[in-house]
Design a protein around this motif. Structure first.
Motif, mmCIF file in Angstrom:
data_model
loop_
_atom_site.group_PDB
_atom_site.id
_atom_site.type_symbol
_atom_site.label_atom_id
_atom_site.label_comp_id
_atom_site.label_asym_id
_atom_site.label_seq_id
_atom_site.Cartn_x
_atom_site.Cartn_y
_atom_site.Cartn_z
ATOM 1 N N TYR A 55 0.843 -1.208 0.000
ATOM 2 C CA TYR A 55 0.000 0.000 0.000
ATOM 3 C C TYR A 55 0.875 1.255 0.000
ATOM 4 O O TYR A 55 0.632 2.198 -0.774
ATOM 5 C CB TYR A 55 -0.916 -0.002 1.219
ATOM 6 C CG TYR A 55 -1.736 1.264 1.361
ATOM 7 C CD1 TYR A 55 -2.892 1.447 0.604
ATOM 8 C CD2 TYR A 55 -1.340 2.279 2.236
ATOM 9 C CE1 TYR A 55 -3.634 2.610 0.719
ATOM 10 C CE2 TYR A 55 -2.072 3.445 2.358
ATOM 11 C CZ TYR A 55 -3.226 3.610 1.596
ATOM 12 O OH TYR A 55 -3.953 4.777 1.723
ATOM 13 N N LYS A 58 2.576 1.819 -3.203
ATOM 14 C CA LYS A 58 1.627 2.132 -4.279
ATOM 15 C C LYS A 58 1.688 1.066 -5.387
ATOM 16 O O LYS A 58 1.735 1.372 -6.578
ATOM 17 C CB LYS A 58 1.882 3.528 -4.857
ATOM 18 C CG LYS A 58 1.781 4.639 -3.828
ATOM 19 C CD LYS A 58 1.908 5.998 -4.470
ATOM 20 C CE LYS A 58 1.927 7.113 -3.424
ATOM 21 N NZ LYS A 58 0.748 7.104 -2.555
ATOM 22 N N LEU A 60 -0.604 -1.542 -5.763
ATOM 23 C CA LEU A 60 -1.867 -2.265 -5.666
ATOM 24 C C LEU A 60 -2.832 -1.765 -6.736
ATOM 25 O O LEU A 60 -2.842 -0.590 -7.073
ATOM 26 C CB LEU A 60 -2.499 -2.067 -4.279
ATOM 27 C CG LEU A 60 -1.747 -2.650 -3.072
ATOM 28 C CD1 LEU A 60 -2.396 -2.176 -1.777
ATOM 29 C CD2 LEU A 60 -1.738 -4.171 -3.132
ATOM 30 N N GLN A 181 1.949 -8.173 -5.435
ATOM 31 C CA GLN A 181 0.532 -8.058 -5.103
ATOM 32 C C GLN A 181 -0.143 -9.426 -5.121
ATOM 33 O O GLN A 181 -0.980 -9.725 -4.257
ATOM 34 C CB GLN A 181 -0.184 -7.132 -6.088
ATOM 35 C CG GLN A 181 -1.666 -6.955 -5.736
ATOM 36 C CD GLN A 181 -2.388 -5.975 -6.643
ATOM 37 O OE1 GLN A 181 -1.782 -5.349 -7.494
ATOM 38 N NE2 GLN A 181 -3.697 -5.850 -6.467
#
Length: 317
Positions: A55, A58, A60, A181
């Motif tokens: 998260y 960045k 995702l 991810q």
């Protein structure tokens, strides 16, 4: 962030040490907690850790329907079956045996790639596959033949097969989705599967998860956060920087550190057949995964290039 090759190698060795010792940690934890429930909550913590890191990185995005199918299927094999059977197996076998059986994952993945992706099967890869499985046979089959295979060793072997198959699914998934991810989501999805299964298989003992000494909980969180959560992120980053081929070679260190951890921290005896099995497995992985083939082909190409340059220089004189 661009990492130097030397720093990447150093981080990979650290990850291999952590992963090797994690086999010892899981063996320690199944002696204090219900195995499936413990794995479920451990993987949940790992998945949450990985998700938080991604998260802030960045890294995702929303998944497509096809990607969700691959994620769910890979979670069944790579999380539910792999971690579930591994925990159940470690209740009845040693961390030493488990680490050597898990050392077959690269070879088994290679065999499955030959089956599903029609990878080329060379003579050297065939020899490697034979050596790898011979090494595990030496470890798990005792003097009385196949009857000497313990149920714990069999469960760990099944967990190894499940993990290898999940890697085949992950290879397809990561054609469109970040591997970091994919890992984070599979950990979260797989943990819910494991926890749900534990309420069916371990209904009377799930409550034991509330107990545990400070040492047990320390091992639990270090295993979850450092080994499973952050370890996979670092490993995937290494693949990005130096390639999957070079990164995979480092996996040969995991059984070595796992054996050392089992002997030092759990007091397990080390037998000559385990050492011999380790040597056969590592040799088998190097040949069976195609690593030696790739190196030989690269050397031939370099030799042909050099011969061509030499020939041109000679003719121009």
């Amino acid at each position: 962030m661009k990492l130097s090759r030397g720093l990447t190698y150093s981080l990979l060795i650290i990850v291999m040490i952590i992963w090797g010792l994690n086999v010892t940690a899981v063996k320690f934890l199944v002696d204090h907690f219900p195995p499936v429930a413990m794995q479920g909550f451990r993987i949940l913590v790992a998945g949450a850790t990985a998700f938080i890191v991604l998260y802030f990185m960045k890294d995702l995005r929303r998944l497509t329907r096809k990607e969700w199918v691959y994620v769910l299927t890979a979670a069944v094999f790579g999380q539910l079956c792999h971690h579930g059977f591994l925990a159940a197996g470690l209740v009845e076998t040693t961390a030493s045996n488990a680490s050597l059986i898990l050392g077959l994952i690269p070879i088994t993945t290679s065999v499955m790639a030959i089956i599903f992706f029609r990878d080329r099967l060379t003579m050297l890869r065939t020899i490697g596959i034979f050596l790898g499985f011979a090494g595990v046979s030496l470890v798990v089959i005792e003097n009385n033949g196949a009857a000497g295979i313990s149920r714990g060793d069999l469960f760990v072997f099944i967990s190894m097969l499940a993990q290898a198959f999940s890697f085949i699914l992950i290879k397809k998934l990561t054609e469109t989705l970040s591997s970091k991810q994919a890992t984070a989501i599979m950990l979260l999805v797989g943990s819910t599967m494991l926890i749900s299964t534990s309420f069916i298989l371990e209904r009377e003992s799930v409550g034991d998860m509330a107990s545990g000494t400070p040492l047990v909980w320390t091992v639990f969180f270090v295993s979850a956060i450092l080994a499973t959560g952050l370890g996979h992120i670092l490993y995937n980053s290494a693949i990005h920087h130096i390639g999957a081929g070079q990164t995979a070679v480092f996996n040969n260190l995991v059984p070595l550190f796992a054996l050392a951890g089992a002997v030092v921290f759990l007091g397990e005896p080390l037998y000559y057949r385990q050492v011999a099995g380790f040597i056969l497995i590592v040799t088998g992985v190097l040949f069976g995964t195609g690593y030696i083939d790739t190196k030989l082909q690269a050397r031939k190409r370099k030799a042909w290039t050099n011969d061509g340059r030499y020939g041109r220089k000679k003719s121009s004189g």
